[in-house]
Design a protein around this motif. Structure first.
Motif, PDB file in Angstrom:
ATOM      1  N   CYS A   1     -22.580 -47.516  50.860  1.00  0.00           N
ATOM      2  CA  CYS A   1     -21.895 -47.942  52.087  1.00  0.00           C
ATOM      3  C   CYS A   1     -21.855 -46.769  53.066  1.00  0.00           C
ATOM      4  O   CYS A   1     -21.215 -45.749  52.786  1.00  0.00           O
ATOM      5  CB  CYS A   1     -20.482 -48.404  51.766  1.00  0.00           C
ATOM      6  N   PRO A   2     -22.517 -46.887  54.209  1.00  0.00           N
ATOM      7  CA  PRO A   2     -22.528 -45.792  55.186  1.00  0.00           C
ATOM      8  C   PRO A   2     -21.134 -45.426  55.710  1.00  0.00           C
ATOM      9  O   PRO A   2     -20.885 -44.281  56.058  1.00  0.00           O
ATOM     10  CB  PRO A   2     -23.409 -46.320  56.321  1.00  0.00           C
ATOM     11  N   ILE A   3     -20.240 -46.390  55.737  1.00  0.00           N
ATOM     12  CA  ILE A   3     -18.891 -46.101  56.235  1.00  0.00           C
ATOM     13  C   ILE A   3     -18.162 -45.205  55.236  1.00  0.00           C
ATOM     14  O   ILE A   3     -17.624 -44.151  55.610  1.00  0.00           O
ATOM     15  CB  ILE A   3     -18.110 -47.401  56.498  1.00  0.00           C
TER      16      ILE A   3
ATOM     17  N   ALA B   1     -21.024 -45.588  65.111  1.00  0.00           N
ATOM     18  CA  ALA B   1     -22.269 -45.212  64.425  1.00  0.00           C
ATOM     19  C   ALA B   1     -22.220 -45.620  62.956  1.00  0.00           C
ATOM     20  O   ALA B   1     -23.212 -46.124  62.410  1.00  0.00           O
ATOM     21  CB  ALA B   1     -22.502 -43.705  64.558  1.00  0.00           C
ATOM     22  N   MET B   2     -21.079 -45.415  62.300  1.00  0.00           N
ATOM     23  CA  MET B   2     -20.946 -45.799  60.895  1.00  0.00           C
ATOM     24  C   MET B   2     -21.083 -47.314  60.721  1.00  0.00           C
ATOM     25  O   MET B   2     -21.759 -47.786  59.811  1.00  0.00           O
ATOM     26  CB  MET B   2     -19.594 -45.352  60.341  1.00  0.00           C
ATOM     27  N   LEU B   3     -20.436 -48.065  61.597  1.00  0.00           N
ATOM     28  CA  LEU B   3     -20.517 -49.522  61.520  1.00  0.00           C
ATOM     29  C   LEU B   3     -21.945 -49.991  61.765  1.00  0.00           C
ATOM     30  O   LEU B   3     -22.457 -50.860  61.054  1.00  0.00           O
ATOM     31  CB  LEU B   3     -19.556 -50.173  62.516  1.00  0.00           C
ATOM     32  N   SER B   4     -22.592 -49.400  62.743  1.00  0.00           N
ATOM     33  CA  SER B   4     -23.987 -49.759  63.038  1.00  0.00           C
ATOM     34  C   SER B   4     -24.880 -49.474  61.829  1.00  0.00           C
ATOM     35  O   SER B   4     -25.712 -50.299  61.455  1.00  0.00           O
ATOM     36  CB  SER B   4     -24.466 -48.981  64.255  1.00  0.00           C
ATOM     37  N   ALA B   5     -24.694 -48.308  61.207  1.00  0.00           N
ATOM     38  CA  ALA B   5     -25.470 -47.950  60.017  1.00  0.00           C
ATOM     39  C   ALA B   5     -25.177 -48.929  58.889  1.00  0.00           C
ATOM     40  O   ALA B   5     -26.084 -49.328  58.146  1.00  0.00           O
ATOM     41  CB  ALA B   5     -25.155 -46.521  59.589  1.00  0.00           C
ATOM     42  N   CYS B   6     -23.963 -49.348  58.755  1.00  0.00           N
ATOM     43  CA  CYS B   6     -23.577 -50.291  57.704  1.00  0.00           C
ATOM     44  C   CYS B   6     -24.228 -51.650  57.934  1.00  0.00           C
ATOM     45  O   CYS B   6     -24.764 -52.259  57.013  1.00  0.00           O
ATOM     46  CB  CYS B   6     -22.062 -50.434  57.651  1.00  0.00           C
ATOM     47  N   LEU B   7     -24.179 -52.105  59.177  1.00  0.00           N
ATOM     48  CA  LEU B   7     -24.753 -53.414  59.493  1.00  0.00           C
ATOM     49  C   LEU B   7     -26.260 -53.456  59.304  1.00  0.00           C
ATOM     50  O   LEU B   7     -26.824 -54.505  59.010  1.00  0.00           O
ATOM     51  CB  LEU B   7     -24.378 -53.819  60.932  1.00  0.00           C
ATOM     52  N   SER B   8     -26.919 -52.311  59.458  1.00  0.00           N
ATOM     53  CA  SER B   8     -28.374 -52.286  59.322  1.00  0.00           C
ATOM     54  C   SER B   8     -28.833 -51.827  57.933  1.00  0.00           C
ATOM     55  O   SER B   8     -30.028 -51.731  57.686  1.00  0.00           O
ATOM     56  CB  SER B   8     -28.994 -51.394  60.399  1.00  0.00           C
TER      57      SER B   8
END
Length: 136
Positions: free
Chosen positions: A126-128, A112-119
């Motif tokens: 940084c969402p991560i 979920a963190m990576l997905s939020a970061c990519l979008s």
């Protein structure tokens, strides 16, 4: 290469541990007292090597040194105490099941963190990093 009468250095290398670790196993009773040559250097026998294989295999199964000691004690008993061995394995399986659940939750959280970061936009936090900062 012969598995008998090996030096501590050779055995440590074979098992990918330090000589200190081998001496520690002996100190806490996982290994019986190891024979010494005339110069006082430890010489590992076939029996010692077999015990080390047992210890390393049990460690790969996530048994603690204390649990490995219990297994060794049970193995030395006149009759193998199956109920006690089974109890140790049941406890280990329960621990592994809990770990798998925790790992699955961690996987979902990181995904979920990576997905939020990519979008996210370049200017966004940084969402991560923000996700890691969050407290439970």
């Amino acid at each position: 290469m012969s598995l008998t009468n090996q030096s501590i250095g050779r055995v440590a290398e074979q098992f990918n541990v330090s000589p200190y670790t081998l001496r520690y196993y002996e100190k806490i009773g996982l290994l019986p007292p190891v024979s010494k040559d005339s110069g006082g250097r430890r010489v590992y026998s076939q029996r010692d090597i077999e015990r080390l294989h047992f210890i390393k295999r049990a460690q790969r199964m996530h048994f603690s040194l204390k649990e490995i000691g219990e297994l060794i004690s049970l193995d030395k008993a006149q009759l193998v105490e199956k109920p006690q061995v089974q109890e140790l394995v049941i406890e280990k399986l329960n621990d592994i099941e809990e770990s798998l659940k925790d790992l699955k939750l961690l996987q979902n959280e990181l995904t979920a963190m990576l997905s939020a970061c990519l979008s996210s936009n370049e200017d966004d936090q940084c969402p991560i990093i923000e996700g890691i900062k969050e407290t439970d």
